[in-house]
Design a protein around this motif. Structure first.
Motif, PDB file in Angstrom:
ATOM      1  N   MET A  67      38.776  33.028  39.064  1.00 32.18           N
ATOM      2  CA  MET A  67      37.901  32.636  40.164  1.00 32.18           C
ATOM      3  C   MET A  67      36.657  33.525  40.184  1.00 32.18           C
ATOM      4  O   MET A  67      35.523  33.046  40.320  1.00 32.18           O
ATOM      5  CB  MET A  67      38.691  32.787  41.476  1.00 32.18           C
ATOM      6  CG  MET A  67      38.025  32.165  42.675  1.00 32.18           C
ATOM      7  SD  MET A  67      38.012  30.383  42.522  1.00 32.18           S
ATOM      8  CE  MET A  67      36.627  30.005  43.559  1.00 32.18           C
ATOM      9  N   ALA A  68      36.899  34.849  40.018  1.00 30.55           N
ATOM     10  CA  ALA A  68      35.776  35.786  40.026  1.00 30.55           C
ATOM     11  C   ALA A  68      34.805  35.469  38.899  1.00 30.55           C
ATOM     12  O   ALA A  68      33.584  35.476  39.080  1.00 30.55           O
ATOM     13  CB  ALA A  68      36.310  37.210  39.891  1.00 30.55           C
ATOM     14  N   GLU A  69      35.355  35.137  37.717  1.00 33.84           N
ATOM     15  CA  GLU A  69      34.488  34.804  36.568  1.00 33.84           C
ATOM     16  C   GLU A  69      33.625  33.591  36.896  1.00 33.84           C
ATOM     17  O   GLU A  69      32.430  33.573  36.613  1.00 33.84           O
ATOM     18  CB  GLU A  69      35.336  34.533  35.337  1.00 33.84           C
ATOM     19  CG  GLU A  69      35.804  35.792  34.649  1.00 33.84           C
ATOM     20  CD  GLU A  69      36.640  35.484  33.431  1.00 33.84           C
ATOM     21  OE1 GLU A  69      37.037  34.315  33.267  1.00 33.84           O
ATOM     22  OE2 GLU A  69      36.893  36.416  32.660  1.00 33.84           O
ATOM     23  N   LEU A  70      34.278  32.577  37.492  1.00 33.76           N
ATOM     24  CA  LEU A  70      33.538  31.364  37.836  1.00 33.76           C
ATOM     25  C   LEU A  70      32.423  31.675  38.823  1.00 33.76           C
ATOM     26  O   LEU A  70      31.293  31.207  38.687  1.00 33.76           O
ATOM     27  CB  LEU A  70      34.486  30.318  38.427  1.00 33.76           C
ATOM     28  CG  LEU A  70      35.304  29.522  37.433  1.00 33.76           C
ATOM     29  CD1 LEU A  70      36.260  28.607  38.165  1.00 33.76           C
ATOM     30  CD2 LEU A  70      34.387  28.700  36.549  1.00 33.76           C
ATOM     31  N   VAL A  71      32.762  32.502  39.823  1.00 32.04           N
ATOM     32  CA  VAL A  71      31.758  32.831  40.839  1.00 32.04           C
ATOM     33  C   VAL A  71      30.593  33.586  40.202  1.00 32.04           C
ATOM     34  O   VAL A  71      29.420  33.270  40.429  1.00 32.04           O
ATOM     35  CB  VAL A  71      32.407  33.661  41.973  1.00 32.04           C
ATOM     36  CG1 VAL A  71      31.342  34.223  42.895  1.00 32.04           C
ATOM     37  CG2 VAL A  71      33.379  32.799  42.752  1.00 32.04           C
ATOM     38  N   ILE A  72      30.934  34.567  39.356  1.00 31.58           N
ATOM     39  CA  ILE A  72      29.877  35.355  38.715  1.00 31.58           C
ATOM     40  C   ILE A  72      29.003  34.461  37.835  1.00 31.58           C
ATOM     41  O   ILE A  72      27.772  34.525  37.866  1.00 31.58           O
ATOM     42  CB  ILE A  72      30.491  36.499  37.899  1.00 31.58           C
ATOM     43  CG1 ILE A  72      31.122  37.518  38.843  1.00 31.58           C
ATOM     44  CG2 ILE A  72      29.438  37.182  37.040  1.00 31.58           C
ATOM     45  CD1 ILE A  72      32.004  38.524  38.166  1.00 31.58           C
TER      46      ILE A  72
ATOM     47  N   GLY B 288      28.562  31.334  38.188  1.00 28.05           N
ATOM     48  CA  GLY B 288      27.765  30.473  39.054  1.00 28.05           C
ATOM     49  C   GLY B 288      26.561  31.208  39.611  1.00 28.05           C
ATOM     50  O   GLY B 288      25.442  30.678  39.661  1.00 28.05           O
ATOM     51  N   GLN B 289      26.776  32.456  40.009  1.00 28.99           N
ATOM     52  CA  GLN B 289      25.683  33.254  40.557  1.00 28.99           C
ATOM     53  C   GLN B 289      24.603  33.520  39.512  1.00 28.99           C
ATOM     54  O   GLN B 289      23.423  33.569  39.819  1.00 28.99           O
ATOM     55  CB  GLN B 289      26.235  34.591  41.046  1.00 28.99           C
ATOM     56  CG  GLN B 289      27.284  34.438  42.124  1.00 28.99           C
ATOM     57  CD  GLN B 289      26.844  35.067  43.411  1.00 28.99           C
ATOM     58  OE1 GLN B 289      26.483  36.225  43.415  1.00 28.99           O
ATOM     59  NE2 GLN B 289      26.862  34.313  44.477  1.00 28.99           N
TER      60      GLN B 289
END
Lengths: 505, 204
Positions: free
Chosen positions: B104-109, B111-112
């Motif tokens: 999830m963190a990877e996806l968020v990063i 995305g950012q």
């Protein structure tokens, strides 16, 4: 009406792949023959027909080359994914020869262990087809499907002796690890496709060479390169991706081991050279470092671990790993001479490997096939001919000068020196001295040791005359080495057909 | 106001998420498979909404028609104790959650950093679809012409898989009585029936 609806299919576009088309049809024909005949007859007739189809494929390939189908139909349905150059021609010659000899070595072993099923020959034929597609691939897709066709057949063949625990284990292990390697290959390919937007070797070569500025420094391309090299290193069993090799070679039925140690290894090596020298040539600086490390490790581990083996199939597995290491020296050289050296080495390696296994398959001890090195003790007294053939081939493997094995190493190492990789060549020579130790140990056991039960010759079988042929080949090939060298030279120069603008040195 | 397509999208998406959660949480494995099939149907609906009707139909045919049905067969034919399979769920939960959190963190990063939008995406151009050609036809046209070669080799790979399955598992059993239809049809009255006249008072 859009032009999309009106795309007629040009059947002649398939012409460059005529040998492959024939072999595919032949394999399906063999399947039908096998299904409609019963028992012993099925495997005998399918085996014979498989041999004939491999030979006919070679003839068709020769005719297609003479007629120059590749020029006549340059870009068709098959043409753009498929290349039938001199390199592919040489490669397919080696692969078909290895297939023919593996089939000839098969029936005796399979009959004795009552696993002589006709599907074996169908699978060998299809695996050969996969390899031919692999070495002719001019596109990531064609390369991948060819590789999978080969690998699937090999997984099944490794587990072919399904009542034998070791064989089943070998098949499962090979399947799991092979799938992993295939997955890595796909990741690498998809990254490469994502970065270049092309799957054809020509396109990727041009885009990496000068089409897309600075692309060769992007991280994604390096990752793609690493993944693809790891997968190909697995297929040629280069250290540290060699772990499967000894177990699978030991567990698989011996005729399958013969096949796996020869044709697929050659096909993977040839594919590796095509991929590195055609689409990925622009990344030469990067893959050369990786392959240098691989080559050093492979030579070292292969030669050193072969010394401590007791099982002869494991010994040959490590020996083949070591040989791959020597071949990688030629690949690292990065020149036409290097490729030529590897091609010559491959032909010699195939001859020696087939010869060694033929000797093993023509011997038995207490009515079972020999398994350990100590089983060979006293062979010189019970079967001096077999011992002599074995001695010639092992000396050649060790690289003793008048025999042909010397020339393989000589070409590869001298190409490396000419390319300025002197220290790599020197370490190669050192490792081949270590490799000579285990070769000489086999000779010592055969001639000077005495075992409780001496190995004896089987009843006359194909294995015996193939062993004689290989031993003679080891002697005679060094006389005709120029012919081989010349053929390999033409094959190597066709590999460098792309006019890359990347300046070397 | 929502357009009709949006409404359909939210309907499919909500059903998809709901049934996917059901697959994980349902107690009865049979319900899990049936919910999985519902998930596939909703995903197919989403694909068709996107104009990728081929992938949508493929999803239904391959995943529902073949794979989910195979799951059902496996569930019905093999006796699996699902209580045993579910053992240790609590002990694996933390590591599962950690892996999920990392992803999830990877996806968020990502995305950012704008990997999913903006400049990077716009540099990549999709192959223009010709007007008035539905994508099943378009795929068919390239698959059987341009990509004929790998397509046929893929067919050979499937053939090899079939041969392998038979070679490695099929055993010819001795003493099995098989129905021979031809022999049954070719039977005549004379072969199987003999009429014996029994005189009264005597046996045969």
């Amino acid at each position: 009406m859009t032009p999309f609806n009106m795309m007629p299919f040009d059947w002649f576009a398939v012409a460059p792949a005529l040998p492959e088309v024939f072999l595919a049809c032949a394999a399906m024909g063999l399947l039908i023959v096998g299904v409609f005949s019963r028992g012993e007859v099925a495997s005998r007739s399918v085996g014979g027909l498989a041999l004939v189809s491999l030979v006919v494929t070679y003839v068709i390939m020769h005719a297609a080359k003479v007629a120059d189908f590749q020029q006549a139909f340059p870009k068709g349905a098959v043409g753009f994914m498929f290349v039938a150059d001199e390199f592919a021609f040489y490669a397919k010659g080696l692969i078909l020869a290895a297939g023919v000899f593996s089939i000839l070595l098969t029936p005796d072993f399979m009959n004795r262990n009552s696993i002589n099923k006709f599907e074996y020959y169908v699978l060998i034929t299809l695996a050969t087809l996969g390899m031919m597609i692999m070495v002719s691939a001019n596109d990531l897709l064609a390369m991948y499907v060819g590789m999978e066709l080969m690998s699937f057949c090999l997984y099944i063949l490794a587990a072919f002796w399904r009542d034998n625990l070791k064989s089943s284990e070998a098949g499962l292990k090979y399947f799991v690890l092979g799938s992993l390697a295939s997955g890595l290959m796909l990741y690498g390919m998809s990254l490469l496709y994502g970065m270049t937007g092309d799957t054809s070797f020509d396109g990727i070569g041009i885009l990496l060479g000068n089409g897309l500025p600075n692309i060769e420094h992007s991280v994604a391309i390096t990752v793609a390169l690493v993944l693809m090299i790891v997968a190909m290193a697995f297929k040629v069993s280069a250290v540290p991706f060699h772990m499967w090799t000894p177990d699978v070679y030991e567990g698989a039925p011996t005729p399958v081991t013969v096949f796996m140690a020869t044709a697929p290894k050659a096909a993977a090596m040839l594919l590796m050279m095509r991929v590195l020298y055609q689409p990925l040539l622009a990344l030469e600086d990067q893959w050369m470092q990786m392959l240098t490390v691989l080559s050093l490790l492979t030579m070292g581990i292969g030669s050193l671990l072969a010394i401590v083996q007791t099982n002869i199939k494991r010994l040959l597995a490590y020996s083949s790993i070591g040989n791959v290491g020597f071949m990688l020296v030629g690949v690292v050289a990065g020149t036409e001479d290097g490729v030529q050296g590897v091609l010559v080495y491959l032909a010699i390696y195939l001859t020696m490997t087939i010869g060694l296994f033929a000797v093993l398959l023509s011997l038995r001890r207490k009515n079972v096939f020999v398994e350990t090195i100590d089983d060979l003790a006293g062979l010189a007294r019970t079967a001096p001919g077999a011992a002599f053939a074995m001695m010639l081939i092992t000396f050649s493997l060790a690289g003793v000068p008048p025999l042909v094995g010397f020339f393989g190493k000589f070409y590869v190492f001298s190409a490396a020196i000419a390319a300025g990789q002197t220290w790599l060549a020197i370490s190669g020579v050192l490792f081949s001295v270590i490799a000579a130790y285990y070769c000489l140990r086999i000779v010592k056991v055969m001639y000077f040791d005495e075992g409780k039960f001496r190995p004896e010759l089987n009843q006359p079988s194909n294995a015996q005359w193939i062993a004689v042929l290989a031993a003679a080949g080891v002697l005679v090939m060094s006389v005709f080495i120029d012919v081989l060298d010349h053929t390999a030279g033409r094959a190597a120069s066709s590999l460098f057909r792309l006019e890359h603008t990347v300046a070397r040195h | 106001m929502l357009a009709f397509a949006d409404l359909v999208f939210y309907m499919f998406a909500a059903m998809l998420l709901g049934s996917a959660m059901g697959v994980i949480f349902a107690k009865n494995p049979m319900h899990c498979v049936l919910l999985l099939i519902l998930t596939f149907f909703n995903a197919a609906g989403l694909f068709i909404l996107l104009g990728a009707e081929f992938i949508g139909l493929l999803l239904v045919m391959v995943y529902v028609g073949a794979i989910a049905v195979m799951f059902l067969f496996v569930l019905m034919t093999i006796d699996i104790d699902f209580a045993v399979l579910k053992e240790g769920f609590a002990s694996y939960l933390p590591s599962g959650l950690i892996v999920g959190a990392v992803l999830m963190a990877e996806l968020v990063i990502a995305g950012q950093a704008g990997l999913f939008s903006g400049a990077r995406i716009s540099t990549l151009t999709a192959m223009p679809a010709p007007d008035g050609v539905e994508n099943i036809r378009a795929l068919g046209q390239v698959l059987f012409t341009h990509y004929l070669f790998p397509f046929q080799v893929a067919a050979l790979i499937l053939l090899v898989a079939m041969i392998g399955a038979i070679v490695l598992t099929h055993r010819r059993r001795e003493g099995v009585r098989r129905q021979n239809v031809m022999a049954q049809i070719a039977r005549t009255r004379e072969d199987s029936l003999s009429i014996v006249k029994v005189k009264p008072g005597q046996g045969i």
